[in-house]
Write a protein that holds these residues in place. Structure first.
Motif, PDB file in Angstrom:
ATOM      1  N   GLY A  44       2.345  -6.213  -3.095  1.00 18.74           N
ATOM      2  CA  GLY A  44       3.561  -5.998  -2.323  1.00 18.74           C
ATOM      3  C   GLY A  44       3.847  -4.546  -2.011  1.00 18.74           C
ATOM      4  N   PHE A  45       3.967  -3.718  -3.047  1.00 14.57           N
ATOM      5  CA  PHE A  45       4.368  -2.324  -2.878  1.00 14.57           C
ATOM      6  C   PHE A  45       3.231  -1.455  -2.330  1.00 14.57           C
ATOM      7  N   ASN A  46       2.115  -1.391  -3.033  1.00  9.89           N
ATOM      8  CA  ASN A  46       1.025  -0.495  -2.633  1.00  9.89           C
ATOM      9  C   ASN A  46       0.413  -0.861  -1.291  1.00  9.89           C
ATOM     10  N   CYS A  86       6.894   2.132   4.230  1.00  9.61           N
ATOM     11  CA  CYS A  86       5.856   1.381   4.943  1.00  9.61           C
ATOM     12  C   CYS A  86       5.952   1.546   6.452  1.00  9.61           C
ATOM     13  N   PHE A  87       6.516   2.673   6.901  1.00  7.69           N
ATOM     14  CA  PHE A  87       6.733   2.867   8.338  1.00  7.69           C
ATOM     15  C   PHE A  87       5.437   2.930   9.134  1.00  7.69           C
ATOM     16  N   VAL A  92       3.104   5.305   1.646  1.00  6.55           N
ATOM     17  CA  VAL A  92       2.788   6.710   1.376  1.00  6.55           C
ATOM     18  C   VAL A  92       2.807   6.993  -0.123  1.00  6.55           C
ATOM     19  N   LEU A  93       3.333   6.048  -0.927  1.00  2.00           N
ATOM     20  CA  LEU A  93       3.322   6.148  -2.383  1.00  2.00           C
ATOM     21  C   LEU A  93       2.388   5.102  -2.958  1.00  2.00           C
ATOM     22  N   SER A 241       5.154  15.254  -4.160  1.00  2.00           N
ATOM     23  CA  SER A 241       6.298  14.380  -4.441  1.00  2.00           C
ATOM     24  C   SER A 241       5.859  12.934  -4.597  1.00  2.00           C
ATOM     25  N   GLY A 242       4.637  12.753  -5.129  1.00  3.87           N
ATOM     26  CA  GLY A 242       4.128  11.407  -5.337  1.00  3.87           C
ATOM     27  C   GLY A 242       3.556  10.763  -4.087  1.00  3.87           C
ATOM     28  N   MET A 243       3.516  11.494  -2.973  1.00  8.49           N
ATOM     29  CA  MET A 243       3.060  10.918  -1.712  1.00  8.49           C
ATOM     30  C   MET A 243       1.680  11.425  -1.320  1.00  8.49           C
ATOM     31  N   LYS A 244       0.969  10.586  -0.576  1.00  7.04           N
ATOM     32  CA  LYS A 244      -0.291  10.972   0.054  1.00  7.04           C
ATOM     33  C   LYS A 244      -0.233  10.483   1.493  1.00  7.04           C
ATOM     34  N   MET A 245      -0.374  11.425   2.446  1.00  3.30           N
ATOM     35  CA  MET A 245      -0.228  11.068   3.846  1.00  3.30           C
ATOM     36  C   MET A 245      -1.322  11.740   4.679  1.00  3.30           C
TER      37      MET A 245
END
Length: 250
Positions: A44-46, A86-87, A92-93, A241-245
């Protein structure tokens, strides 16, 4: 009964209650909720499978976050995921469960199991946090009803102190607009001999510490410029900040 005996009985009873409060990893409840956790976060999340999340949460879910406040109702929760994480179709997390911290405490009424509290720690990139999930058992189905997400903190990271001095012409090849999603772009430009990154009216200096590698002044976001076979910059990978983009240069 003497005072000593009374205290002893109460002490033993307390130990029994504590022992029975938490179930072991081999119990059916523990195993079942660990599977539910996997479906909720990995699928769901990832992977941004919002339909999977919808199946696992109650309509009146309440989500309490120590940084972002309260989210109430399934609709608000799903909308928040869609808008903030999830845009682009990809989250992104990425959440990783620290499995050794997982605990489950069944809840009973008149000897019948009706819910369970699942606790543990997980990470989102460099950020770690504690969570407490209240799962309700209704008609044989487990659904997540209440979420507490707290103690968010950054892992210790190495502070970069040595930066490369690039000439304005060397910096110029990084200039451009990098689109991470239709809603978010980063404009990179040279000003007064330094490289800046600008978004939503805020410009920050980004310093070079390696080949095509930069970091912002506050050392929160790490940027790696991506080039094609001809050496021309085509995109940008950003972490922090925990994100990868990932973005494409327009």
């Amino acid at each position: 009964m003497s005072t000593v005996k009374t205290i002893l009985v109460l002490f033993i009873t307390g130990l029994i209650n504590i022992t029975n409060a938490q179930v072991g990893e081999n119990s059916d409840v523990f195993k079942t909720l660990k599977v539910k956790d996997h479906l909720l976060f990995q699928k769901g999340f990832n992977e941004c499978d919002l339909n999977q999340i919808s199946l696992l949460i109650t309509n009146d879910i309440e989500f309490y976050h120590d940084k972002d406040g309260i989210t109430k109702s399934k609709k608000s929760f799903i909308n928040s995921m869609e808008k903030h994480l999830c845009f682009s179709g990809k989250n992104v997390l990425k959440r990783v469960l620290m499995e050794e911290t997982l605990e489950v405490f069944p809840l009973y009424k008149d000897g019948e199991l009706y819910a369970a509290l699942q606790k543990g720690m997980h990470s989102f990139g460099e950020t770690k946090a504690n969570f407490s999930h209240l799962w309700l058992l209704e008609n044989g189905n487990w659904k997540l009803s209440r979420v507490m997400s707290y103690n968010h903190h950054q892992e210790e990271i190495e502070v970069k102190t040595s930066f490369l001095k690039l000439t304005p012409s060397e910096l110029k090849k990084y200039e451009g607009v990098y689109e991470f999603s239709p809603e978010f772009s980063l404009t990179v430009f040279v000003k007064n001999g330094k490289l800046y990154g600008g978004s939503q009216g805020q410009d920050v200096i980004i310093n070079c510490y390696g080949k095509d590698k930069f970091i912002d002044e506050e050392q929160v976001h790490d940027l790696t410029f991506v080039s094609g076979p001809n050496g021309i910059i085509t995109g940008l990978h950003m972490e922090g900040s925990g994100m990868k983009m990932d973005s494409v240069k327009k």
